[in-house]
Design a protein around this motif. Structure first.
Motif, PDB file in Angstrom:
ATOM      1  N   UNK A  59     -11.164  -0.089  -7.518  1.00  0.00           N
ATOM      2  CA  UNK A  59     -10.035   0.815  -7.246  1.00  0.00           C
ATOM      3  C   UNK A  59      -9.128   0.312  -6.128  1.00  0.00           C
ATOM      4  N   UNK A  60      -9.747  -0.198  -5.053  1.00  0.00           N
ATOM      5  CA  UNK A  60      -8.941  -0.709  -3.946  1.00  0.00           C
ATOM      6  C   UNK A  60      -8.156  -1.945  -4.362  1.00  0.00           C
ATOM      7  N   UNK A  61      -8.759  -2.819  -5.175  1.00  0.00           N
ATOM      8  CA  UNK A  61      -8.067  -4.023  -5.636  1.00  0.00           C
ATOM      9  C   UNK A  61      -6.858  -3.660  -6.502  1.00  0.00           C
ATOM     10  N   UNK A  62      -7.041  -2.711  -7.397  1.00  0.00           N
ATOM     11  CA  UNK A  62      -5.926  -2.286  -8.251  1.00  0.00           C
ATOM     12  C   UNK A  62      -4.742  -1.809  -7.409  1.00  0.00           C
ATOM     13  N   UNK A  63      -5.063  -1.070  -6.355  1.00  0.00           N
ATOM     14  CA  UNK A  63      -4.008  -0.572  -5.470  1.00  0.00           C
ATOM     15  C   UNK A  63      -3.334  -1.712  -4.712  1.00  0.00           C
ATOM     16  N   UNK A  64      -4.126  -2.680  -4.243  1.00  0.00           N
ATOM     17  CA  UNK A  64      -3.591  -3.762  -3.407  1.00  0.00           C
ATOM     18  C   UNK A  64      -2.802  -4.790  -4.218  1.00  0.00           C
ATOM     19  N   UNK A  65      -3.096  -4.917  -5.514  1.00  0.00           N
ATOM     20  CA  UNK A  65      -2.354  -5.878  -6.338  1.00  0.00           C
ATOM     21  C   UNK A  65      -0.896  -5.473  -6.518  1.00  0.00           C
ATOM     22  N   UNK A  66      -0.577  -4.223  -6.250  1.00  0.00           N
ATOM     23  CA  UNK A  66       0.820  -3.756  -6.352  1.00  0.00           C
ATOM     24  C   UNK A  66       1.361  -3.319  -4.989  1.00  0.00           C
ATOM     25  N   UNK A  67       0.668  -3.703  -3.929  1.00  0.00           N
ATOM     26  CA  UNK A  67       1.096  -3.320  -2.583  1.00  0.00           C
ATOM     27  C   UNK A  67       2.453  -3.947  -2.263  1.00  0.00           C
ATOM     28  N   UNK A  68       3.231  -3.281  -1.412  1.00  0.00           N
ATOM     29  CA  UNK A  68       4.561  -3.774  -1.070  1.00  0.00           C
ATOM     30  C   UNK A  68       4.530  -4.993  -0.153  1.00  0.00           C
ATOM     31  N   UNK A  69       3.368  -5.249   0.484  1.00  0.00           N
ATOM     32  CA  UNK A  69       3.263  -6.373   1.421  1.00  0.00           C
ATOM     33  C   UNK A  69       2.814  -7.636   0.682  1.00  0.00           C
ATOM     34  N   UNK A  70       3.560  -8.713   0.878  1.00  0.00           N
ATOM     35  CA  UNK A  70       3.252  -9.967   0.184  1.00  0.00           C
ATOM     36  C   UNK A  70       1.840 -10.463   0.492  1.00  0.00           C
ATOM     37  N   UNK A  71       1.460 -10.418   1.775  1.00  0.00           N
ATOM     38  CA  UNK A  71       0.148 -10.937   2.176  1.00  0.00           C
ATOM     39  C   UNK A  71      -0.978 -10.160   1.511  1.00  0.00           C
TER      40      UNK A  71
END
Length: 692
Positions: free
Chosen positions: A529-541
């Motif tokens: 769940x956390x990975x799914x959220x982070x793959x579309x995060x606004x921060x490039x890093x």
């Protein structure tokens, strides 16, 4: 026959070696070896040996008394064995009726415990000739321990006598000359004769007291030249063996120490002088309270690094007068001398109350050697001293000389804190969160990360560095926590909080937090769940690290294939490259669409790539594209060498004799070969023209 003749010398040598290692009494060695190997602390035999070592037991010495001592020497605790040895050495005449207990005591000279060896050494020297005879009998029964004896036994007294008793001729007959005759032999013009007389006097122990005046005269007539050091060393060894009856020699012994009170020559310059100093101090200690006037000289010499232990033992022998002299030396300003006096007084006086306050006072000295010695002594008497630990933490940034060039920041403090171990962890953890200096906070993290063994206590202390506003502390903390990824479960909430911090200045910390969450995740399902959220995060890093983390789970991350495919068109170049690598890790046999193959090339061509594992993944994925990948590879090199033609670029890669080719050339060159295309054979269309 030829082979037999060639092997004959080897067989003879083997036979000779076997004979040499056999004990002088073959029937006894196996029993002795078994007894020695059965004990960890001591090597005392559990039953009486077969050979006779002394006189018949007198009527006044019961048999069970001897057995009681042998049982004491076979105890498990080193301190108990050492205590028994000291009491045994004081029996005096009763030892004549305990030959087997005497041998058991001599066996302890090769104990595995240092404390027991030193106590046995002192006992054998105190016992004198009978102890030497018992030791010689023991070593003849099992010669493989002979080298251990000569390594551990004090060379100043008795070793020459034991060597004679173990020589090729067997027991060398004892010197039958009287004490008066031996004293007269000291006037001989032949040095060898004088040395033999001194050896005999040392072996006779207290019986040599009549020779004290002659020995004093001999000691002072030798002068202070290096050539006389070895002979003077023998003289003070005799005084040591005589003990309290040699009290007349105290003034002469003090005068012998006088040239060395300020500095003793280095070992390589005058080795016998150092032995003379140590032997003289031991003699003063053996004489006892009558050596009271020597205390000041002993305290002065103890301030030199190599003689503190010998001076302490001598002052212990002197007793109450030494305690008073040491208390006086501790008064006044803190110096190296006063610190050594306080350290020795702690060992000489029970329940000493002067040492610890004096060491704490020394911590504030502006003289670096003084403060270092103060903290060292303080830790010796109180390994968990808060004052010492706080001083070391504040000292972490001090530059000390590095023998290999340059400087090491806080090397002394770091080594001490790591040695303290668990007691220092709470103080280091508090300093990570609250110390006034940012550099000290980062240094404390650095020390914690290098403590062994790694455990949850250290990890918990490191958690205090999470979310810090100081960049140095944050960076050092994340680097350290990677080594403690097995202990990160309690910190996952703190890491998630750092990840949610979206301030521009903390983007790198958030990326590091995501990385630590990934490497400490128990399984993919809990982390998905956390990975799914982070793959579309606004921060490039964050998107980049999320793609990397997805790839680290391998085929388990297959449910993320669609999200990773979308990321191939991301606006961030590193995110695109890691998405391509992650897809290759999800299914190593699947080939990327042609229009995305250049992402693998871009990753390989990057001069900042540090992960060999990911580099290998990219090369293997590119291999699936075969010769079609070669134009992209060549194109990446031409970007760097714009003025060169393709032929020149290829020739540059092809050359094997370039001393240091750029890393980009090496990587691209390996990939071209990996794709199965030789440089001379390729043909690509560039600007509408085929190039070979």
């Amino acid at each position: 026959m030829t082979r037999v003749r060639r092997r004959t010398p080897l067989l003879l040598l083997a036979c000779a070696a076997i004979l040499l290692v056999q004990p002088a009494h073959p029937g006894e060695a196996p029993e002795k070896d078994a007894e020695r190997d059965a004990h960890q602390v001591g090597v005392a035999p559990t039953s009486a040996p077969k050979q006779d070592l002394g006189k018949p037991r007198p009527m006044g010495v019961p048999e069970d008394s001897e057995q009681r001592w042998m049982n004491l020497f076979a105890q498990e605790k080193a301190a108990d064995v050492a205590s028994a040895l000291r009491e045994f050495a004081a029996l005096g005449e009763e030892l004549d009726g305990m030959p087997y207990a005497l041998q058991a005591a001599s066996d302890l000279l090769i104990s595995k415990d240092h404390e027991v060896r030193k106590a046995a050494e002192a006992a054998m020297n105190t016992i004198g000739p009978r102890g030497i005879d018992a030791l010689a009998a023991t070593l003849r029964g099992n010669r493989r321990f002979m080298s251990e004896y000569f390594k551990n036994f004090n060379p100043l007294v008795g070793s020459r006598g034991v060597g004679g008793r173990l020589g090729k001729g067997g027991n060398r007959p004892p010197d039958e000359r009287t004490t008066v005759e031996l004293a007269a032999a000291l006037r001989s013009d032949v040095k060898e004769e004088r040395m033999k007389a001194l050896d005999a006097l040392a072996l006779n122990g207290a019986k040599s007291k009549e020779a004290v005046p002659a020995l004093i005269k001999h000691l002072e007539s030798r002068g202070t030249t290096p050539e006389s050091d070895d002979e003077r060393r023998k003289v003070v060894a005799v005084f040591r063996s005589i003990g309290p009856d040699a009290k007349e020699a105290v003034p002469a012994l003090i005068r012998a120490l006088e040239p060395f009170r300020q500095a003793v020559p280095p070992f390589e310059e005058r080795s016998n002088a150092r032995g003379l100093v140590t032997g003289t101090m031991e003699a003063l200690g053996a004489i006892g309270p009558a050596s009271a006037e020597a205390c000041r000289a002993l305290i002065d010499i103890a301030a030199q690094d190599d003689f503190l232990s010998a001076a302490r033992e001598a002052l212990k022998g002197i007793g109450e007068p030494a305690a008073a002299a040491l208390a006086k030396a501790v008064e006044g300003p803190v110096t190296k001398r006063s610190l050594c006096a306080a350290r020795m007084r702690f060992d000489v006086v029970d329940n000493d109350t002067l040492a610890e306050p004096h060491f704490i006072l020394g911590l504030s000295s502006k003289d670096r050697p003084v403060s270092e010695r103060a903290v060292t002594f303080l830790l010796q008497i109180r390994p968990d001293s808060p004052d010492a630990i706080r001083w070391l933490i504040d000292d972490l940034l001090t530059e000390s000389p590095n023998p290999f060039g340059g400087t090491m920041h806080g090397a002394f403090a770091q080594s001490k804190l790591r040695h303290i171990g668990d007691a220092a962890i709470p103080y280091l953890g508090d300093s990570v969160k609250t110390h006034a200096k940012d550099e000290i906070r980062a240094a404390c993290v650095h020390v914690l990360a290098r403590m062994e063994p790694k455990n949850q206590k250290i990890a918990a202390a490191l958690f205090g560095g999470l979310g810090q506003d100081i960049e140095k502390v944050r960076d050092e903390t994340f680097r350290a926590l990677y080594e403690y990824r097995a202990f990160l479960a309690p910190a996952r909430e703190k890491l998630a909080a750092v990840l949610e911090d979206k301030q521009p200045a903390n983007v790198e910390s958030a990326a590091n937090a995501l990385y630590l969450l990934a490497v400490s995740a128990p399984d993919f399902a809990s982390f998905n769940p956390l990975l799914l959220k982070c793959l579309t995060d606004e921060r490039n890093a964050i998107r980049t690290v999320a793609a990397f983390a997805a790839g680290s789970f391998g085929p388990d991350a297959a449910p993320l294939k669609n999200e990773l495919t979308k990321l191939l068109d991301d606006s961030c170049s590193p995110a695109r490259e890691h998405a391509a690598l992650a897809l290759a890790q999800l299914d190593p046999a699947a080939r990327l669409p042609e229009k995305y193959a250049h992402l693998l090339v871009d990753f390989i061509a990057s001069e900042f790539t540090e992960s060999r594992a990911l580099d290998a993944v990219a090369r293997e994925a590119l291999k699936l594209h075969g010769a079609q990948a070669v134009p992209m590879l060549i194109d990446r090199i031409q970007i760097k060498y714009e003025t060169l033609s393709m032929e020149e670029v290829a020739e540059r890669i092809k050359k094997k004799n370039e001393s240091k080719p750029p890393i980009i050339e090496t990587r691209i060159g390996k990939c071209i070969v990996l794709c199965g295309v030789e440089f001379i054979e390729y043909e690509v269309q560039r600007n509408g023209k085929p190039v070979k």
